[in-house]
Design a protein around this motif. Structure first.
Motif, PDB file in Angstrom:
ATOM      1  N   LEU A  71       0.885  -1.247  -0.017  1.00 32.28           N
ATOM      2  CA  LEU A  71       0.093  -0.105   0.012  1.00 32.28           C
ATOM      3  C   LEU A  71       1.148   1.123  -0.023  1.00 32.28           C
ATOM      4  N   ASP A  72       0.413   2.506  -0.080  1.00 30.67           N
ATOM      5  CA  ASP A  72       1.027   3.467  -0.155  1.00 30.67           C
ATOM      6  C   ASP A  72       1.674   3.657   1.192  1.00 30.67           C
ATOM      7  N   LEU A  73       1.173   3.622   2.310  1.00 32.49           N
ATOM      8  CA  LEU A  73       1.669   3.722   3.822  1.00 32.49           C
ATOM      9  C   LEU A  73       1.201   2.580   4.549  1.00 32.49           C
ATOM     10  N   PRO A  74       1.792   2.332   5.352  1.00 30.93           N
ATOM     11  CA  PRO A  74       1.257   1.052   6.510  1.00 30.93           C
ATOM     12  C   PRO A  74       0.382   1.602   7.035  1.00 30.93           C
ATOM     13  N   VAL A  75      -0.748   0.683   7.259  1.00 23.91           N
ATOM     14  CA  VAL A  75      -2.004   1.343   8.179  1.00 23.91           C
ATOM     15  C   VAL A  75      -2.230   0.606   9.355  1.00 23.91           C
ATOM     16  N   MET A  76      -2.436   1.247  10.453  1.00 21.58           N
ATOM     17  CA  MET A  76      -2.996   0.363  11.809  1.00 21.58           C
ATOM     18  C   MET A  76      -4.371   0.078  11.801  1.00 21.58           C
ATOM     19  N   LEU A  77      -4.469  -1.372  12.106  1.00 16.90           N
ATOM     20  CA  LEU A  77      -5.658  -1.933  12.317  1.00 16.90           C
ATOM     21  C   LEU A  77      -5.967  -1.898  13.542  1.00 16.90           C
ATOM     22  N   PRO A  78      -7.584  -1.709  13.707  1.00 11.00           N
ATOM     23  CA  PRO A  78      -7.823  -2.160  15.048  1.00 11.00           C
ATOM     24  C   PRO A  78      -7.919  -3.484  15.702  1.00 11.00           C
ATOM     25  N   PRO A  79      -7.781  -3.751  16.898  1.00  6.43           N
ATOM     26  CA  PRO A  79      -7.471  -2.996  17.999  1.00  6.43           C
ATOM     27  C   PRO A  79      -6.377  -2.248  18.150  1.00  6.43           C
ATOM     28  N   VAL A  80      -6.146  -1.156  18.408  1.00 11.34           N
ATOM     29  CA  VAL A  80      -4.672  -0.506  18.921  1.00 11.34           C
ATOM     30  C   VAL A  80      -4.564  -0.745  20.066  1.00 11.34           C
ATOM     31  N   ASP A  96       9.283  -9.586  12.113  1.00 13.23           N
ATOM     32  CA  ASP A  96       9.888 -10.579  11.163  1.00 13.23           C
ATOM     33  C   ASP A  96      10.872  -9.577  10.171  1.00 13.23           C
ATOM     34  N   VAL A  97      10.531  -8.573   9.803  1.00 15.41           N
ATOM     35  CA  VAL A  97      11.603  -8.238   8.614  1.00 15.41           C
ATOM     36  C   VAL A  97      11.243  -6.580   8.890  1.00 15.41           C
ATOM     37  N   ALA A  98      12.450  -5.742   8.752  1.00 16.27           N
ATOM     38  CA  ALA A  98      12.481  -4.363   8.306  1.00 16.27           C
ATOM     39  C   ALA A  98      12.780  -4.360   6.949  1.00 16.27           C
ATOM     40  N   ASP A  99      11.926  -4.069   6.220  1.00 18.36           N
ATOM     41  CA  ASP A  99      12.132  -3.932   4.885  1.00 18.36           C
ATOM     42  C   ASP A  99      12.295  -2.467   4.523  1.00 18.36           C
ATOM     43  N   THR A 100      11.410  -1.644   4.134  1.00 13.87           N
ATOM     44  CA  THR A 100      11.467  -0.250   4.063  1.00 13.87           C
ATOM     45  C   THR A 100      11.615   0.359   5.351  1.00 13.87           C
ATOM     46  N   GLY A 101      11.085  -0.521   6.276  1.00 12.50           N
ATOM     47  CA  GLY A 101      11.197  -0.003   7.860  1.00 12.50           C
ATOM     48  C   GLY A 101      10.063   0.962   8.278  1.00 12.50           C
ATOM     49  N   ALA A 102       9.300   1.028   7.169  1.00 15.97           N
ATOM     50  CA  ALA A 102       7.833   2.120   7.472  1.00 15.97           C
ATOM     51  C   ALA A 102       7.122   1.578   8.648  1.00 15.97           C
ATOM     52  N   THR A 103       6.804   0.099   8.517  1.00 17.36           N
ATOM     53  CA  THR A 103       5.948  -0.406   9.388  1.00 17.36           C
ATOM     54  C   THR A 103       6.422  -0.139  10.985  1.00 17.36           C
ATOM     55  N   LEU A 104       7.751  -0.688  11.110  1.00 16.72           N
ATOM     56  CA  LEU A 104       8.431  -0.310  12.394  1.00 16.72           C
ATOM     57  C   LEU A 104       8.519   1.312  12.760  1.00 16.72           C
ATOM     58  N   LYS A 105       8.658   2.007  11.802  1.00 15.44           N
ATOM     59  CA  LYS A 105       8.600   3.379  12.379  1.00 15.44           C
ATOM     60  C   LYS A 105       7.238   3.825  12.573  1.00 15.44           C
ATOM     61  N   LEU A 106       6.192   3.430  12.117  1.00 15.53           N
ATOM     62  CA  LEU A 106       4.983   3.800  12.575  1.00 15.53           C
ATOM     63  C   LEU A 106       4.638   3.290  13.946  1.00 15.53           C
ATOM     64  N   VAL A 107       5.010   2.079  14.414  1.00 14.60           N
ATOM     65  CA  VAL A 107       4.900   1.543  15.774  1.00 14.60           C
ATOM     66  C   VAL A 107       5.712   2.186  16.646  1.00 14.60           C
ATOM     67  N   ARG A 108       7.147   2.369  16.190  1.00 14.81           N
ATOM     68  CA  ARG A 108       8.098   3.054  17.259  1.00 14.81           C
ATOM     69  C   ARG A 108       7.454   4.478  17.491  1.00 14.81           C
ATOM     70  N   ASP A 109       7.039   5.366  16.371  1.00 10.78           N
ATOM     71  CA  ASP A 109       6.734   6.424  16.859  1.00 10.78           C
ATOM     72  C   ASP A 109       5.266   6.482  17.853  1.00 10.78           C
ATOM     73  N   PHE A 110       4.645   5.624  17.402  1.00 17.00           N
ATOM     74  CA  PHE A 110       3.215   5.232  18.089  1.00 17.00           C
ATOM     75  C   PHE A 110       3.786   5.211  19.748  1.00 17.00           C
ATOM     76  N   CYS A 111       4.675   4.501  19.905  1.00 19.90           N
ATOM     77  CA  CYS A 111       5.209   4.432  21.465  1.00 19.90           C
ATOM     78  C   CYS A 111       5.908   5.326  21.938  1.00 19.90           C
ATOM     79  N   ALA A 112       6.619   6.038  20.947  1.00 24.81           N
ATOM     80  CA  ALA A 112       7.880   7.096  21.661  1.00 24.81           C
ATOM     81  C   ALA A 112       7.207   7.704  22.634  1.00 24.81           C
ATOM     82  N   ASP A 113       6.324   8.631  22.790  1.00 22.54           N
ATOM     83  CA  ASP A 113       5.881   9.748  23.780  1.00 22.54           C
ATOM     84  C   ASP A 113       5.419   9.023  25.253  1.00 22.54           C
ATOM     85  N   ALA A 114       4.709   7.844  24.878  1.00 26.46           N
ATOM     86  CA  ALA A 114       4.193   6.948  26.076  1.00 26.46           C
ATOM     87  C   ALA A 114       5.398   6.188  26.845  1.00 26.46           C
ATOM     88  N   VAL A 115       6.361   5.769  26.253  1.00 28.28           N
ATOM     89  CA  VAL A 115       7.208   4.650  26.906  1.00 28.28           C
ATOM     90  C   VAL A 115       8.469   5.200  27.428  1.00 28.28           C
TER      91      VAL A 115
END
Ligand code: 5GP
Length: 164
Positions: A71-80, A96-115
């Motif tokens: 897809l153009d961008l990784p999308v978070m699906l519920p439940p978040v 499993d894999v960091a390919d473009t790394g976009a998925t991990l970046k999305l998840v890491r950024d989602f966590c960053a402020d809280a953790v």
């Protein structure tokens, strides 16, 4: 050289154990493991046992629709995950894999402020990844066959059972 990187179930056992060893040797002691479904669930489960962490969370992210088709961008699906559950924690994100790394970046950024701290562990990292994972078992620029997704499903979403 083979066109694809082949991870067998056997090799996955070795990979997850060696990845856990990297985490342990680094001194990082995660409070919880955040897996990225679906492939990251296998990695998170194995790391959970090897690192003696029972607190596992899941994030569903959809990006790839086929071999090198996304897809153009990784999308978070519920439940978040609830940010309250992650608050102040040392989090190990497992995939499993960091390919473009976009998925991990999305998840890491989602966590960053809280953790308190977030680090990433992957079985494979590809050279173009925009995230440099702290823990990587192998590096490759080839398409990887994972044991959990190499075989076709036994039944399709529309209910049709497929031949063996
Ligand atoms: P990224 O966001 O880093 O481009 O891709 C992350 C997700 O895409 C992975 O968790 C995985 O599900 C899928 N993916 C990316 N590269 C590969 C690959 O080489 N083989 C397989 N089977 N899936 C991949």
């Amino acid at each position: 050289m083979a066109e694809r990187e082949e991870l067998t179930w056997d090799l996955f056992g070795t990979a997850s154990r060696e990845l856990a060893r990297q985490v342990a040797d680094s001194g990082f002691r995660p409070d919880l493991i955040l897996s990225i479904a679906r492939g990251g669930l296998f990695v998170a489960g194995a790391l959970g046992y090897a690192l003696d962490v029972k607190n596992l969370h899941v994030m569903n992210v959809e990006f790839y629709t086929g071999v090198n088709e996304r897809l153009d961008l990784p999308v978070m699906l519920p439940p978040v995950p609830n940010a309250v559950d992650l608050a102040g924690a040392r989090v190990l994100v497992a995939d499993d894999v960091a390919d473009t790394g976009a998925t991990l970046k999305l998840v890491r950024d989602f966590c960053a402020d809280a953790v308190a701290e977030v680090r990433c562990a992957v079985v494979y990292e590809k050279p173009a990844s925009m995230v440099s994972c702290e823990y990587v078992w192998r590096r490759t620029d080839r398409w990887i066959n994972f044991p959990w997704s190499t075989e076709p499903p036994v039944v399709r979403r529309d209910g049709q059972v497929l031949d063996a």
